[in-house]
Scaffold this motif. Structure first.
Motif, PDB file in Angstrom:
ATOM      1  N   ARG A  18       0.844  -1.210   0.000  1.00  0.00           N
ATOM      2  CA  ARG A  18       0.000   0.000   0.000  1.00  0.00           C
ATOM      3  C   ARG A  18       0.874   1.254   0.000  1.00  0.00           C
ATOM      4  N   ARG A  22       1.185   4.238  -2.835  1.00  0.00           N
ATOM      5  CA  ARG A  22       1.016   5.639  -2.440  1.00  0.00           C
ATOM      6  C   ARG A  22       2.242   6.469  -2.832  1.00  0.00           C
ATOM      7  N   GLU A  32      -8.021   4.060  -2.949  1.00  0.00           N
ATOM      8  CA  GLU A  32      -7.968   2.608  -3.035  1.00  0.00           C
ATOM      9  C   GLU A  32      -9.315   2.031  -3.473  1.00  0.00           C
ATOM     10  N   GLY A  35     -10.854  -2.267  -1.325  1.00  0.00           N
ATOM     11  CA  GLY A  35      -9.921  -2.267  -0.206  1.00  0.00           C
ATOM     12  C   GLY A  35     -10.235  -3.297   0.865  1.00  0.00           C
ATOM     13  N   ASP A  55      -7.589  -7.668   1.991  1.00  0.00           N
ATOM     14  CA  ASP A  55      -7.409  -7.240   0.606  1.00  0.00           C
ATOM     15  C   ASP A  55      -6.850  -8.360  -0.267  1.00  0.00           C
ATOM     16  N   ILE A  59      -3.221  -4.613  -3.620  1.00  0.00           N
ATOM     17  CA  ILE A  59      -3.692  -3.238  -3.473  1.00  0.00           C
ATOM     18  C   ILE A  59      -3.945  -2.665  -4.866  1.00  0.00           C
ATOM     19  N   ALA A  61      -5.054   0.976  -6.552  1.00  0.00           N
ATOM     20  CA  ALA A  61      -5.261   2.392  -6.234  1.00  0.00           C
ATOM     21  C   ALA A  61      -5.301   3.223  -7.508  1.00  0.00           C
ATOM     22  N   GLU A  76       1.375  -7.662  -2.291  1.00  0.00           N
ATOM     23  CA  GLU A  76       2.003  -7.678  -0.970  1.00  0.00           C
ATOM     24  C   GLU A  76       2.782  -8.972  -0.785  1.00  0.00           C
ATOM     25  N   LYS A  91      -8.714  -8.849  -8.926  1.00  0.00           N
ATOM     26  CA  LYS A  91      -8.577  -7.412  -8.696  1.00  0.00           C
ATOM     27  C   LYS A  91      -7.629  -6.782  -9.722  1.00  0.00           C
TER      28      LYS A  91
END
Length: 284
Positions: A18, A22, A32, A35, A55, A59, A61, A76, A91
């Motif tokens: 995450r 960012r 996001e 989420g 999640d 992630i 975003a 992740e 996703k």
């Protein structure tokens, strides 16, 4: 390089997924999608005694990179080794499809994928493989309109079906800590034996699949330091470039010829990094 320069750097490798997403998006634009509070957890892990994550380790975003509309997908690596299952894979595939739809509607959305993955999640097998295939299709579709940039930073690297996804990207960014390969070292050792591939020999592993080697042999496009600001600048430069139809996947005949030349020669011996550089050619 001065000590002050080292202190001022922020490691990209040490950031979670995450925070990596960012770090790439313009300040204040991070939003996001799907989420951790949307309840999109894997329905399969708990049945096998694995605690799911809200999640599913992916992630997504939306935001802007230097003012350009973009979607960042970050895997992740700390959750299940960055493995992709049904939900996490969907996703990423869904985000790529929506970005392509944006472009067809006149919204020039770019995409960045942050790879930190061993490939398919074994607990979800065929479902994960199907999702990865959809990711491949999504990258090929979107890159006709806008650049799809891949980043491999470390520590997990990028292996399995997602290494194919990395190869499909318009451009690939790697660090020295990165690794890229179709099969992970432990898998090769398990199937072929330690005499063929010693997964504990770190210099050997990085010498064949590490970021520097992949860059020098032309399988990655940018080689950067583990610095969040530098990676952000390189990604911003790449997403602003025009679409390039001379991707590596369009050069498959040349790669097949090189492999044929190698297998017709002395392929019975374990290749070393220097052999690989001679095989693929060395970037000057």
């Amino acid at each position: 390089m001065t000590r002050a320069t080292l202190i001022s750097r922020e490691s990209f490798v040490e950031l979670g997924a995450r925070e990596r997403a960012r770090a790439l998006l313009d300040a204040g634009t991070f939003r996001e999608l799907a989420g951790p509070f949307d309840g999109l957890t894997s329905p399969w892990l708990e049945r096998q005694g694995v605690v799911p994550q809200g999640d599913d380790g992916v992630i997504v975003a939306k935001g802007k990179i230097d003012g350009l509309p973009a979607v960042v997908m970050a895997i992740e690596g700390a959750f299940q080794g960055g493995s992709l299952g049904e939900v996490g894979g969907a996703k990423i595939a869904g985000a790529l499809e929506l970005a392509a739809d944006d472009n067809r509607k006149g919204v020039p959305t770019r995409a960045v994928i942050l790879f930190e993955t061993g490939g398919v999640r074994l607990q979800e097998a065929n479902l994960g493989l199907a999702a990865i295939a959809e990711i491949h299709a999504g990258i090929v579709d979107l890159r006709r309109y806008q650049p799809v940039i891949g980043v491999i930073a470390g520590q997990v690297g990028c292996f399995g079906g997602m290494s194919i996804a990395a190869g499909l990207c318009s451009a690939l960014v790697v660090t020295r800590e990165a690794r890229l390969g179709l099969n992970g070292p432990a898998v090769i050792e398990q199937e072929a034996g330690v005499g063929e591939y010693d997964s504990r020999d770190r210099p050997f592993i990085w010498g064949l699949t590490g970021g520097e080697q992949r860059y020098v042999t032309g399988l990655a496009d940018r080689y950067v330091e583990d610095d969040a600001a530098e990676i952000r600048d390189v990604v911003a430069e790449l997403v602003a470039e025009p679409v390039d139809n001379t991707t590596r996947t369009e050069q498959y005949e040349d790669y097949l010829r090189r492999m044929a030349d190698y297998t017709a020669g002395d392929a019975i011996h374990q290749p070393d990094p220097a052999t690989v550089r001679r095989l693929y050619g060395e970037r000057q």
